[in-house]
Design a protein around this motif. Structure first.
Motif, PDB file in Angstrom:
ATOM      1  N   LEU A 118       0.828  -1.205   0.000  1.00 56.74           N
ATOM      2  CA  LEU A 118       0.000   0.000   0.000  1.00 56.74           C
ATOM      3  C   LEU A 118       0.861   1.253   0.000  1.00 56.74           C
ATOM      4  CD1 LEU A 118      -2.768  -1.028   2.583  1.00 56.74           C
ATOM      5  CD2 LEU A 118      -2.968  -0.915   0.095  1.00 56.74           C
ATOM      6  N   ARG A 119       1.908   1.250   0.818  1.00 54.79           N
ATOM      7  CA  ARG A 119       2.809   2.388   0.879  1.00 54.79           C
ATOM      8  C   ARG A 119       3.526   2.577  -0.463  1.00 54.79           C
ATOM      9  NH1 ARG A 119       0.296   3.983   4.604  1.00 54.79           N
ATOM     10  NH2 ARG A 119       0.926   4.119   6.774  1.00 54.79           N
ATOM     11  N   LYS A 120       3.976   1.497  -1.058  1.00 56.98           N
ATOM     12  CA  LYS A 120       4.663   1.589  -2.347  1.00 56.98           C
ATOM     13  C   LYS A 120       3.741   2.172  -3.409  1.00 56.98           C
ATOM     14  CE  LYS A 120       8.239  -1.962  -1.973  1.00 56.98           C
ATOM     15  NZ  LYS A 120       8.792  -3.209  -2.554  1.00 56.98           N
ATOM     16  N   GLN A 121       2.485   1.721  -3.421  1.00 55.78           N
ATOM     17  CA  GLN A 121       1.543   2.239  -4.410  1.00 55.78           C
ATOM     18  C   GLN A 121       1.233   3.705  -4.146  1.00 55.78           C
ATOM     19  OE1 GLN A 121       0.547   0.450  -7.172  1.00 55.78           O
ATOM     20  NE2 GLN A 121      -0.104   2.501  -7.800  1.00 55.78           N
ATOM     21  N   GLN A 122       1.163   4.095  -2.870  1.00 60.24           N
ATOM     22  CA  GLN A 122       0.966   5.500  -2.526  1.00 60.24           C
ATOM     23  C   GLN A 122       2.082   6.354  -3.115  1.00 60.24           C
ATOM     24  OE1 GLN A 122       0.050   4.945   1.942  1.00 60.24           O
ATOM     25  NE2 GLN A 122      -0.593   7.046   1.516  1.00 60.24           N
ATOM     26  N   LEU A 123       3.303   5.881  -2.984  1.00 59.99           N
ATOM     27  CA  LEU A 123       4.460   6.628  -3.469  1.00 59.99           C
ATOM     28  C   LEU A 123       4.498   6.668  -4.998  1.00 59.99           C
ATOM     29  CD1 LEU A 123       7.063   5.331  -0.877  1.00 59.99           C
ATOM     30  CD2 LEU A 123       6.206   7.675  -1.080  1.00 59.99           C
ATOM     31  N   ILE A 124       4.096   5.581  -5.636  1.00 59.06           N
ATOM     32  CA  ILE A 124       4.032   5.565  -7.098  1.00 59.06           C
ATOM     33  C   ILE A 124       2.975   6.547  -7.592  1.00 59.06           C
ATOM     34  CG2 ILE A 124       3.293   4.150  -9.069  1.00 59.06           C
ATOM     35  CD1 ILE A 124       4.759   1.787  -7.698  1.00 59.06           C
ATOM     36  N   ASN A 125       1.819   6.531  -6.952  1.00 61.71           N
ATOM     37  CA  ASN A 125       0.755   7.483  -7.315  1.00 61.71           C
ATOM     38  C   ASN A 125       1.212   8.922  -7.097  1.00 61.71           C
ATOM     39  OD1 ASN A 125      -0.892   5.308  -7.897  1.00 61.71           O
ATOM     40  ND2 ASN A 125      -1.997   5.381  -5.961  1.00 61.71           N
ATOM     41  N   ALA A 126       1.930   9.144  -6.004  1.00 59.52           N
ATOM     42  CA  ALA A 126       2.432  10.484  -5.700  1.00 59.52           C
ATOM     43  C   ALA A 126       3.491  10.911  -6.721  1.00 59.52           C
ATOM     44  CB  ALA A 126       3.021  10.516  -4.290  1.00 59.52           C
ATOM     45  N   THR A 127       4.268   9.974  -7.192  1.00 59.39           N
ATOM     46  CA  THR A 127       5.277  10.289  -8.213  1.00 59.39           C
ATOM     47  C   THR A 127       4.604  10.718  -9.503  1.00 59.39           C
ATOM     48  OG1 THR A 127       6.807   8.675  -7.242  1.00 59.39           O
ATOM     49  CG2 THR A 127       7.267   9.394  -9.491  1.00 59.39           C
ATOM     50  N   LEU A 128       3.571  10.003  -9.899  1.00 64.30           N
ATOM     51  CA  LEU A 128       2.816  10.384 -11.098  1.00 64.30           C
ATOM     52  C   LEU A 128       2.262  11.802 -10.955  1.00 64.30           C
ATOM     53  CD1 LEU A 128       0.882   7.041 -11.702  1.00 64.30           C
ATOM     54  CD2 LEU A 128       2.529   8.056 -13.275  1.00 64.30           C
ATOM     55  N   GLU A 129       1.724  12.097  -9.791  1.00 65.59           N
ATOM     56  CA  GLU A 129       1.150  13.420  -9.555  1.00 65.59           C
ATOM     57  C   GLU A 129       2.235  14.491  -9.512  1.00 65.59           C
ATOM     58  OE1 GLU A 129      -1.521  16.265  -9.356  1.00 65.59           O
ATOM     59  OE2 GLU A 129      -2.017  14.135  -9.596  1.00 65.59           O
ATOM     60  N   SER A 130       3.373  14.183  -8.913  1.00 67.21           N
ATOM     61  CA  SER A 130       4.467  15.153  -8.837  1.00 67.21           C
ATOM     62  C   SER A 130       5.022  15.476 -10.219  1.00 67.21           C
ATOM     63  CB  SER A 130       5.588  14.610  -7.939  1.00 67.21           C
ATOM     64  OG  SER A 130       6.653  15.546  -7.847  1.00 67.21           O
ATOM     65  N   VAL A 131       5.192  14.451 -11.045  1.00 68.05           N
ATOM     66  CA  VAL A 131       5.680  14.684 -12.409  1.00 68.05           C
ATOM     67  C   VAL A 131       4.667  15.521 -13.186  1.00 68.05           C
ATOM     68  CG1 VAL A 131       6.297  13.595 -14.603  1.00 68.05           C
ATOM     69  CG2 VAL A 131       7.108  12.603 -12.453  1.00 68.05           C
ATOM     70  N   ALA A 132       3.378  15.263 -12.967  1.00 68.71           N
ATOM     71  CA  ALA A 132       2.342  16.042 -13.644  1.00 68.71           C
ATOM     72  C   ALA A 132       2.393  17.505 -13.227  1.00 68.71           C
ATOM     73  CB  ALA A 132       0.960  15.454 -13.328  1.00 68.71           C
ATOM     74  N   GLN A 133       2.689  17.764 -11.958  1.00 66.34           N
ATOM     75  CA  GLN A 133       2.713  19.135 -11.450  1.00 66.34           C
ATOM     76  C   GLN A 133       4.023  19.860 -11.736  1.00 66.34           C
ATOM     77  OE1 GLN A 133       1.459  19.881  -7.390  1.00 66.34           O
ATOM     78  NE2 GLN A 133       0.152  18.063  -7.371  1.00 66.34           N
ATOM     79  N   PHE A 134       5.155  19.162 -11.555  1.00 69.10           N
ATOM     80  CA  PHE A 134       6.450  19.832 -11.572  1.00 69.10           C
ATOM     81  C   PHE A 134       7.384  19.403 -12.702  1.00 69.10           C
ATOM     82  CE2 PHE A 134       5.102  19.231  -7.080  1.00 69.10           C
ATOM     83  CZ  PHE A 134       4.776  20.547  -6.792  1.00 69.10           C
ATOM     84  N   GLY A 135       7.054  18.304 -13.398  1.00 67.75           N
ATOM     85  CA  GLY A 135       7.975  17.752 -14.379  1.00 67.75           C
ATOM     86  C   GLY A 135       8.950  16.803 -13.713  1.00 67.75           C
ATOM     87  N   LEU A 136       9.615  15.979 -14.501  1.00 68.58           N
ATOM     88  CA  LEU A 136      10.510  14.956 -13.946  1.00 68.58           C
ATOM     89  C   LEU A 136      11.719  15.574 -13.255  1.00 68.58           C
ATOM     90  CD1 LEU A 136      11.130  11.980 -13.586  1.00 68.58           C
ATOM     91  CD2 LEU A 136      12.234  11.989 -15.830  1.00 68.58           C
ATOM     92  N   GLN A 137      12.325  16.587 -13.872  1.00 68.85           N
ATOM     93  CA  GLN A 137      13.542  17.174 -13.308  1.00 68.85           C
ATOM     94  C   GLN A 137      13.298  17.848 -11.965  1.00 68.85           C
ATOM     95  OE1 GLN A 137      16.562  16.611 -14.519  1.00 68.85           O
ATOM     96  NE2 GLN A 137      15.575  15.358 -16.078  1.00 68.85           N
ATOM     97  N   LYS A 138      12.137  18.481 -11.805  1.00 63.57           N
ATOM     98  CA  LYS A 138      11.843  19.200 -10.566  1.00 63.57           C
ATOM     99  C   LYS A 138      11.104  18.333  -9.549  1.00 63.57           C
ATOM    100  CE  LYS A 138      11.881  23.848 -12.537  1.00 63.57           C
ATOM    101  NZ  LYS A 138      11.128  25.117 -12.719  1.00 63.57           N
ATOM    102  N   THR A 139      10.821  17.112  -9.930  1.00 58.26           N
ATOM    103  CA  THR A 139      10.254  16.166  -8.967  1.00 58.26           C
ATOM    104  C   THR A 139      11.372  15.668  -8.070  1.00 58.26           C
ATOM    105  OG1 THR A 139       8.325  15.415 -10.227  1.00 58.26           O
ATOM    106  CG2 THR A 139       9.328  13.826  -8.745  1.00 58.26           C
ATOM    107  N   THR A 140      11.160  15.763  -6.781  1.00 53.34           N
ATOM    108  CA  THR A 140      12.178  15.357  -5.812  1.00 53.34           C
ATOM    109  C   THR A 140      11.564  14.433  -4.769  1.00 53.34           C
ATOM    110  OG1 THR A 140      11.711  17.205  -4.308  1.00 53.34           O
ATOM    111  CG2 THR A 140      13.301  17.604  -6.097  1.00 53.34           C
TER     112      THR A 140
END
Length: 202
Positions: free
Chosen positions: A9-31
């Motif tokens: 569940l935690r891993k999927q949360q982080l994967i979902n959050a990564t998708l959202e972060s890339v959508a908001q900030f782009g890959l380079q600015k995703t940290t």
């Protein structure tokens, strides 16, 4: 002690959050920080599960690839399908709601660009391309002669990727994705009509 079953569940949360972060900030600015804030989890958990941002990015791309596979398998749960029907199912698997979503499209676009510079992502891109071609070739071989099957598979794969890319970059992606899916299916019908075994048509 962590609760049983929390790790997936935690891993999927982080994967979902990564998708959202890339959508908001782009890959380079995703940290690690942007991801952990969106997920509502500590940044240390990313290192614990994935070894850092790069491992999580690769896990996120693997998730999108796995969803392509899942969508295709789910579409084939009621066999037997004709070769034509299987080809259409491959097209549909690449244009599911998930794969057309803003987080997924922005992640795919960033992934393709970064894969030219990152060996790990390049390997995943190679797997993705080979899988699509192999799935198409399996069905086209049942309809066309070998040489024509190989050509049709390469053309269809290029159309799927190309139309998906054009749709993702369009100002009206919803309409473009719908049309793109139909154009890919039309191309398959044209190949079968012109060169194939009519008994394999749906």
């Amino acid at each position: 002690m962590p609760k049983i079953g929390m790790q997936p569940l935690r891993k999927q949360q982080l994967i979902n959050a990564t998708l959202e972060s890339v959508a908001q900030f782009g890959l380079q600015k995703t940290t690690v920080v942007t991801i952990s804030k969106i997920a509502g989890l500590s940044s240390g958990i990313i290192s614990h599960y994935f070894g850092g941002k790069q491992g999580l990015i690769e896990a996120t791309v693997k998730y999108l690839l796995e969803q392509l596979k899942v969508a295709l398998l789910e579409g084939m749960t009621n066999p037997p399908l004709t070769a034509n029907e299987r080809l259409k199912m491959i097209v549909e698997a690449n244009f599911t709601q998930l794969q057309r979503s803003i987080p997924a499209t922005k992640t795919w676009l960033s992934f393709w660009a970064q894969s030219m510079h990152d060996p790990g992502l390049a390997r995943l891109q190679n797997i993705n391309s080979k899988r699509l071609y192999s799935n198409l070739l399996f069905s086209f071989r049942q309809i066309l002669d070998e040489d024509l099957a190989q050509i049709a598979s390469k053309q269809t794969a290029a159309m799927i990727d190309g139309f998906w890319l054009r749709s993702a970059l369009s100002t009206k992606p919803k309409e473009e994705f719908k049309q793109a899916q139909q154009l890919c299916k039309n191309f398959i019908d044209e190949q079968i009509k012109q060169y194939g075994d009519i008994s394999c048509q749906s």
